[in-house]
Scaffold this motif. Sequence first.
Motif, PDB file in Angstrom:
ATOM      1  N   LEU A  76       0.828  -1.199   0.000  1.00 56.54           N
ATOM      2  CA  LEU A  76       0.000   0.000   0.000  1.00 56.54           C
ATOM      3  C   LEU A  76       0.868   1.258   0.000  1.00 56.54           C
ATOM      4  O   LEU A  76       1.976   1.268   0.544  1.00 56.54           O
ATOM      5  N   SER A  77       0.335   2.323  -0.568  1.00 52.55           N
ATOM      6  CA  SER A  77       1.138   3.527  -0.797  1.00 52.55           C
ATOM      7  C   SER A  77       1.576   4.220   0.486  1.00 52.55           C
ATOM      8  O   SER A  77       2.581   4.925   0.498  1.00 52.55           O
ATOM      9  N   HIS A  78       0.832   4.043   1.592  1.00 46.45           N
ATOM     10  CA  HIS A  78       1.141   4.787   2.813  1.00 46.45           C
ATOM     11  C   HIS A  78       2.099   4.045   3.741  1.00 46.45           C
ATOM     12  O   HIS A  78       2.218   4.389   4.915  1.00 46.45           O
ATOM     13  N   MET A  79       2.820   3.043   3.233  1.00 45.81           N
ATOM     14  CA  MET A  79       3.727   2.287   4.106  1.00 45.81           C
ATOM     15  C   MET A  79       4.807   3.166   4.731  1.00 45.81           C
ATOM     16  O   MET A  79       5.135   3.015   5.908  1.00 45.81           O
ATOM     17  N   THR A  80       5.374   4.094   3.948  1.00 46.01           N
ATOM     18  CA  THR A  80       6.430   4.952   4.500  1.00 46.01           C
ATOM     19  C   THR A  80       5.866   5.913   5.542  1.00 46.01           C
ATOM     20  O   THR A  80       6.532   6.213   6.536  1.00 46.01           O
ATOM     21  N   ILE A 108      17.776 -10.632  13.597  1.00 40.44           N
ATOM     22  CA  ILE A 108      16.843 -11.222  12.637  1.00 40.44           C
ATOM     23  C   ILE A 108      15.492 -10.546  12.817  1.00 40.44           C
ATOM     24  O   ILE A 108      14.947 -10.509  13.917  1.00 40.44           O
ATOM     25  N   ALA A 109      14.969  -9.982  11.722  1.00 40.87           N
ATOM     26  CA  ALA A 109      13.615  -9.434  11.701  1.00 40.87           C
ATOM     27  C   ALA A 109      12.762 -10.388  10.881  1.00 40.87           C
ATOM     28  O   ALA A 109      13.090 -10.675   9.730  1.00 40.87           O
ATOM     29  N   ASN A 110      11.673 -10.876  11.472  1.00 37.68           N
ATOM     30  CA  ASN A 110      10.883 -11.932  10.832  1.00 37.68           C
ATOM     31  C   ASN A 110       9.604 -11.391  10.210  1.00 37.68           C
ATOM     32  O   ASN A 110       8.822 -10.713  10.879  1.00 37.68           O
ATOM     33  N   THR A 111       9.397 -11.672   8.949  1.00 36.01           N
ATOM     34  CA  THR A 111       8.246 -11.356   8.105  1.00 36.01           C
ATOM     35  C   THR A 111       8.267  -9.900   7.624  1.00 36.01           C
ATOM     36  O   THR A 111       8.871  -9.017   8.237  1.00 36.01           O
ATOM     37  N   CYS A 112       7.534  -9.674   6.535  1.00 34.15           N
ATOM     38  CA  CYS A 112       7.499  -8.360   5.897  1.00 34.15           C
ATOM     39  C   CYS A 112       6.784  -7.304   6.739  1.00 34.15           C
ATOM     40  O   CYS A 112       6.987  -6.108   6.523  1.00 34.15           O
ATOM     41  N   VAL A 113       5.934  -7.708   7.653  1.00 31.77           N
ATOM     42  CA  VAL A 113       5.171  -6.732   8.434  1.00 31.77           C
ATOM     43  C   VAL A 113       5.944  -6.228   9.646  1.00 31.77           C
ATOM     44  O   VAL A 113       5.417  -5.459  10.442  1.00 31.77           O
ATOM     45  N   HIS A 114       7.200  -6.623   9.785  1.00 30.62           N
ATOM     46  CA  HIS A 114       7.967  -6.336  11.000  1.00 30.62           C
ATOM     47  C   HIS A 114       9.255  -5.564  10.687  1.00 30.62           C
ATOM     48  O   HIS A 114      10.353  -6.005  11.018  1.00 30.62           O
ATOM     49  N   PRO A 115       9.145  -4.380  10.057  1.00 29.31           N
ATOM     50  CA  PRO A 115      10.354  -3.675   9.633  1.00 29.31           C
ATOM     51  C   PRO A 115      11.057  -2.872  10.731  1.00 29.31           C
ATOM     52  O   PRO A 115      12.245  -2.552  10.581  1.00 29.31           O
ATOM     53  N   THR A 131      14.114 -12.136   7.376  1.00 23.68           N
ATOM     54  CA  THR A 131      13.532 -13.382   6.884  1.00 23.68           C
ATOM     55  C   THR A 131      12.139 -13.097   6.324  1.00 23.68           C
ATOM     56  O   THR A 131      11.287 -12.534   7.010  1.00 23.68           O
ATOM     57  N   VAL A 132      11.934 -13.496   5.074  1.00 15.50           N
ATOM     58  CA  VAL A 132      10.687 -13.206   4.362  1.00 15.50           C
ATOM     59  C   VAL A 132       9.904 -14.504   4.219  1.00 15.50           C
ATOM     60  O   VAL A 132      10.339 -15.432   3.537  1.00 15.50           O
ATOM     61  N   MET A 133       8.760 -14.582   4.887  1.00 12.53           N
ATOM     62  CA  MET A 133       7.975 -15.810   4.916  1.00 12.53           C
ATOM     63  C   MET A 133       6.630 -15.691   4.216  1.00 12.53           C
ATOM     64  O   MET A 133       5.832 -16.618   4.253  1.00 12.53           O
ATOM     65  N   GLU A 134       6.401 -14.559   3.575  1.00 10.85           N
ATOM     66  CA  GLU A 134       5.175 -14.358   2.834  1.00 10.85           C
ATOM     67  C   GLU A 134       5.496 -13.632   1.534  1.00 10.85           C
ATOM     68  O   GLU A 134       6.545 -13.006   1.414  1.00 10.85           O
ATOM     69  N   ALA A 135       4.613 -13.742   0.569  1.00  9.20           N
ATOM     70  CA  ALA A 135       4.792 -13.065  -0.709  1.00  9.20           C
ATOM     71  C   ALA A 135       4.160 -11.684  -0.635  1.00  9.20           C
ATOM     72  O   ALA A 135       2.960 -11.560  -0.367  1.00  9.20           O
ATOM     73  N   ILE A 136       4.962 -10.653  -0.863  1.00 12.90           N
ATOM     74  CA  ILE A 136       4.424  -9.297  -0.872  1.00 12.90           C
ATOM     75  C   ILE A 136       3.380  -9.176  -1.983  1.00 12.90           C
ATOM     76  O   ILE A 136       3.582  -9.643  -3.099  1.00 12.90           O
ATOM     77  N   ARG A 137       2.256  -8.547  -1.660  1.00 11.25           N
ATOM     78  CA  ARG A 137       1.183  -8.402  -2.636  1.00 11.25           C
ATOM     79  C   ARG A 137       1.658  -7.592  -3.841  1.00 11.25           C
ATOM     80  O   ARG A 137       2.378  -6.598  -3.691  1.00 11.25           O
ATOM     81  N   GLU A 138       1.224  -8.022  -5.011  1.00 13.06           N
ATOM     82  CA  GLU A 138       1.599  -7.341  -6.245  1.00 13.06           C
ATOM     83  C   GLU A 138       0.688  -6.131  -6.448  1.00 13.06           C
ATOM     84  O   GLU A 138      -0.504  -6.265  -6.721  1.00 13.06           O
ATOM     85  N   THR A 139       1.232  -4.925  -6.312  1.00 17.67           N
ATOM     86  CA  THR A 139       0.498  -3.673  -6.494  1.00 17.67           C
ATOM     87  C   THR A 139       1.435  -2.674  -7.177  1.00 17.67           C
ATOM     88  O   THR A 139       2.630  -2.960  -7.359  1.00 17.67           O
ATOM     89  N   PRO A 140       0.952  -1.495  -7.518  1.00 15.65           N
ATOM     90  CA  PRO A 140       1.848  -0.473  -8.065  1.00 15.65           C
ATOM     91  C   PRO A 140       2.939  -0.035  -7.093  1.00 15.65           C
ATOM     92  O   PRO A 140       3.900   0.626  -7.500  1.00 15.65           O
ATOM     93  N   HIS A 141       2.817  -0.409  -5.808  1.00 11.95           N
ATOM     94  CA  HIS A 141       3.775   0.028  -4.797  1.00 11.95           C
ATOM     95  C   HIS A 141       4.662  -1.118  -4.280  1.00 11.95           C
ATOM     96  O   HIS A 141       5.363  -0.956  -3.287  1.00 11.95           O
ATOM     97  N   THR A 142       4.605  -2.255  -4.951  1.00 10.93           N
ATOM     98  CA  THR A 142       5.432  -3.384  -4.533  1.00 10.93           C
ATOM     99  C   THR A 142       6.918  -3.036  -4.591  1.00 10.93           C
ATOM    100  O   THR A 142       7.697  -3.432  -3.717  1.00 10.93           O
TER     101      THR A 142
END
Length: 507
Positions: A76-80, A108-115, A131-142
């Motif tokens: 999503l665009s508002h991640m930053t 070690i930072a685990n999963t994409c939601v834990h930056p 460590t990346v355990m999920e596939a980031i959703r494909e969007t214009p902001h990937t």
Amino acid sequence: MKLSKPKMLVFSHICSPQYVTGAEKLLLFMVRELLPSFACTLVVPNEGIIAVNARKLGITVIVHQIPLVVPLYLGLSHMTNEIGAHQQDPLWLQLIQLIHHERPSIIIANTCVHPMPAIAGKMLGIPVVWTVMEAIRETPHTALAASIIEQYSDYIVGISETTLAPLRTPGMIPKSSLIPPSWHQSELNPESWQQHRINRRRQLAIADEQRLVGYISSSIFEAKGLEHFMQMAVNSAEQHPHAMYLIVGNPVDQGYFEKCIGIARDRGLMERFRWIRFEEQVETVYPAMDVLVVPSLTVEGFGMTALEGMVFGKPVVVYGSGGLSEIGRATGNEAYVVPMGDTEGLTLRVSSLLANEAMMQAIGARNAQAAHEVYGVNAYRDRLRRFIATLAIRGYYPPTVLKGSAPTIYKFDNGVLRPLRSARSFRRAGHRLEEIREVPDVYIAAWPKGAPIGTAYRSRRKGRKRLAGRAGKIGRRRNGVRKQGSLKRRRQPGRQRNRARGAKKKR
């Protein structure tokens, strides 16, 4: 003299008190395999099952709340903006102080939601494994999400090609490693499987001659495809009177769960279905099944449920979503990978197994062998060993002097930033220009500020009088400081200055 192992601080994004998610299970497995090489400390947001299990393994556990950034995973665009907002929260300062206190050699930072742990680690100059355990959703902001992971990681570990695909940029390919999950066979107690089969089927009122088709998910919600399982089940039930169906999992959306159960109720087939909530000891559930179905409607990072079904020697029918397709190809199980959403395909594959007992048994045995060859613990340890060999481990060295975008230079003094008032203060503190570490402004803002070091520079006209009253002759010998931080020339003593002016007038 025995050398101590480098310290590793491992951050789990969740710690469920009711059940263990796939990401939690895989993280704890990795930490356990890292113990021979690292002194691991697990950081969890609250008490829960993996915290208990980690302590049983002798792993130190710290409970510390850290906010998640789900938009990074969702693309999503508002991640930053969300990351920036978290850096204004008191929890951000507490996170930095925690890491500083623990002084790890690597994080070690685990999963994409834990930056947030990765960002804090990089600010402190600590190597970060993400460590990346999920596939980031494909969007214009990937691409933006991928750039954040690239910026705040030194090493990236993906559990499948699916998880690594969005991160295959020129900058990240050299620091990316593929390490699929594994398991410890002895802990599944294979010698007890037959007895578990008898006990569980008796508990569920499943006769020996009946065949049990299973669905299992730690959390049941729409993306896990229970509705598709139910549609397959009621269709195959009419063709195979000896088939029974088992649902294992904890409903997250009760309305959705009731809707799915209603499919069987509307067809008058409720007596053919059984349901039990999540069972942590999977070795008591899988043996009771004859066929496992994994109809996931999301792009799975891996698909640990499918692998577990194979380990227990079951035929496994899956939707070809992400990592599930990879498992099918790697184990020679492509024939039982169905296009996502194709309930007729699920029904056809399951029905073919229910109609042929010998084929069902042969495919289950083949799956068990292939799973061990491709994903067994020996293969896992070989991959992990090669990854560890690439790590550049160094001790934690907090900055001594640092600055942000503003000209102020700070001395890092026992968790407090003390501004250095002048170049003379900088020199007298024994520092050199090359020691200054430039850091993001959010890092400067995160630390409490202490008392300034040294005396501030005064203007030429007033400085001498004020300093003379405080420090006598020292004030008259004081050096000035340019705005840029370099030193001005010493002022000429008064008598020499007057002589120079007189000589100029004569000329």
